[in-house]
Design an enzyme around this catalytic site. Sequence first.
Site, PDB file in Angstrom:
ATOM      1  N   HIS A  40      36.076  37.417  41.866  1.00  0.00           N
ATOM      2  CA  HIS A  40      34.705  37.278  42.363  1.00  0.00           C
ATOM      3  C   HIS A  40      34.117  35.938  41.930  1.00  0.00           C
ATOM      4  O   HIS A  40      33.118  35.870  41.199  1.00  0.00           O
ATOM      5  CB  HIS A  40      33.832  38.441  41.869  1.00  0.00           C
ATOM      6  CG  HIS A  40      34.159  39.729  42.544  1.00  0.00           C
ATOM      7  ND1 HIS A  40      33.976  40.951  41.943  1.00  0.00           N
ATOM      8  CD2 HIS A  40      34.650  39.990  43.774  1.00  0.00           C
ATOM      9  CE1 HIS A  40      34.356  41.911  42.777  1.00  0.00           C
ATOM     10  NE2 HIS A  40      34.764  41.347  43.886  1.00  0.00           N
ATOM     11  N   CYS A  96      45.588  45.246  37.420  1.00  0.00           N
ATOM     12  CA  CYS A  96      45.449  45.149  35.958  1.00  0.00           C
ATOM     13  C   CYS A  96      46.061  46.394  35.313  1.00  0.00           C
ATOM     14  O   CYS A  96      45.820  47.521  35.772  1.00  0.00           O
ATOM     15  CB  CYS A  96      43.974  45.035  35.605  1.00  0.00           C
ATOM     16  SG  CYS A  96      43.644  45.166  33.836  1.00  0.00           S
ATOM     17  N   GLU A 128      37.517  48.223  42.596  1.00  0.00           N
ATOM     18  CA  GLU A 128      38.173  49.070  41.593  1.00  0.00           C
ATOM     19  C   GLU A 128      37.798  50.530  41.791  1.00  0.00           C
ATOM     20  O   GLU A 128      38.661  51.418  41.729  1.00  0.00           O
ATOM     21  CB  GLU A 128      37.792  48.637  40.178  1.00  0.00           C
ATOM     22  CG  GLU A 128      38.455  49.484  39.111  1.00  0.00           C
ATOM     23  CD  GLU A 128      37.938  49.238  37.707  1.00  0.00           C
ATOM     24  OE1 GLU A 128      37.869  50.199  36.908  1.00  0.00           O
ATOM     25  OE2 GLU A 128      37.597  48.078  37.393  1.00  0.00           O
ATOM     26  N   THR A 164      36.247  50.192  34.602  1.00  0.00           N
ATOM     27  CA  THR A 164      36.655  49.524  33.359  1.00  0.00           C
ATOM     28  C   THR A 164      35.679  48.471  32.869  1.00  0.00           C
ATOM     29  O   THR A 164      35.698  48.109  31.687  1.00  0.00           O
ATOM     30  CB  THR A 164      38.035  48.861  33.532  1.00  0.00           C
ATOM     31  OG1 THR A 164      37.972  47.900  34.596  1.00  0.00           O
ATOM     32  CG2 THR A 164      39.104  49.900  33.827  1.00  0.00           C
ATOM     33  N   SER A 223      30.026  39.291  41.185  1.00  0.00           N
ATOM     34  CA  SER A 223      30.748  39.850  40.044  1.00  0.00           C
ATOM     35  C   SER A 223      29.900  40.896  39.316  1.00  0.00           C
ATOM     36  O   SER A 223      28.833  40.586  38.786  1.00  0.00           O
ATOM     37  CB  SER A 223      31.126  38.730  39.065  1.00  0.00           C
ATOM     38  OG  SER A 223      31.586  39.263  37.845  1.00  0.00           O
ATOM     39  N   SER A 224      30.390  42.138  39.276  1.00  0.00           N
ATOM     40  CA  SER A 224      29.689  43.204  38.541  1.00  0.00           C
ATOM     41  C   SER A 224      29.648  42.884  37.053  1.00  0.00           C
ATOM     42  O   SER A 224      28.621  43.034  36.391  1.00  0.00           O
ATOM     43  CB  SER A 224      30.392  44.549  38.759  1.00  0.00           C
ATOM     44  OG  SER A 224      30.343  44.926  40.108  1.00  0.00           O
ATOM     45  N   ASN A 225      30.762  42.456  36.531  1.00  0.00           N
ATOM     46  CA  ASN A 225      30.850  42.080  35.131  1.00  0.00           C
ATOM     47  C   ASN A 225      29.898  40.923  34.825  1.00  0.00           C
ATOM     48  O   ASN A 225      29.245  40.888  33.782  1.00  0.00           O
ATOM     49  CB  ASN A 225      32.302  41.705  34.818  1.00  0.00           C
ATOM     50  CG  ASN A 225      32.451  40.980  33.507  1.00  0.00           C
ATOM     51  OD1 ASN A 225      32.696  39.773  33.501  1.00  0.00           O
ATOM     52  ND2 ASN A 225      32.308  41.681  32.418  1.00  0.00           N
ATOM     53  N   SER A 267      35.529  36.704  35.465  1.00  0.00           N
ATOM     54  CA  SER A 267      36.028  36.107  36.710  1.00  0.00           C
ATOM     55  C   SER A 267      35.703  34.616  36.802  1.00  0.00           C
ATOM     56  O   SER A 267      35.865  34.009  37.855  1.00  0.00           O
ATOM     57  CB  SER A 267      35.417  36.839  37.914  1.00  0.00           C
ATOM     58  OG  SER A 267      34.002  36.872  37.812  1.00  0.00           O
TER      59      SER A 267
END
Length: 287
Positions: A40, A96, A128, A164, A223-225, A267
């Site tokens: 992302h 992953c 995911e 995750t 990007s969620s993270n 990312s």
Amino acid sequence: MQVEIDSGSGFCFGVTTAIQKAEEELSSGKTLYCLGDIVHNGMECERLRRMGLITLNHEEMNQLHNVTMLLRAHGEPPETYKKAEQNHIEIVDATCPVVLQLQRRIRRQFEANPDAQIVIFGKNGHAEVMGLIGQTNNKAIVVEHVEELDKLDFSKDIYLYSQTTKSLDEFHSIIEYIKTHISENAEFRSFDTICRQVANRMPNIAEFASKHDIILFVSGRKSSNGKVLFNECRSVNARSYQIEGPDEISPAWLERAHSVGICGATSTPKWLMEECRDKILTQIILK
């Protein structure tokens, strides 16, 4: 002015492996397709596109035959593998290992008790999460926030898992809510499936953000993270700014700043953070 790049930021293990696999395939001269953005981050995707990586969606994949296709770190549902086999598509599987293990756990749980409610704490529509739902014949229930837990039937067994890259604090809040609402006759079990390489970045990035006058958080906005980590930066340093690349840096942000910290998501490539640092240093020299 001091400009520091956070040593703990940058690609996680899963993303690093996926990109390495893509580069290896492309360097051999093969035509390589990737199902969805490999990461992302638009600038990293563009770099790989210039190397020859062709990104496609599931509909486009259905029309392909006899090609090589990479599955990114996010993972895919079983249907993708079946379709690839039908269309004679060679898969380079870069799922992953942490995600792959989670997929297997959810599939075993579903097969052991198909009538139980399998709940996934995650972002609806995220790649995911789609792969995780697929392990349950798309029967798993996805919740993004505690407020959505009213969709559960608390008289039935509940097995809770997490995407995750989600927040540990939010996950624990969901656990507590379910514990206080679950029927005495129903079983509730939770499984902490949050990646520690990602989770440990929360306290580390908060400490990093507190040490600088200005924080430039470099991340793709999909990007969620990235969203989680940027919010953590902003919670401890109000002068935190999310950017996708050096062109978004505003000189006004840097006024009266003695130190600038540059950090990013799992990312975010190191080279992109370095370009942001160089842009700032160039601006200082030009002044």
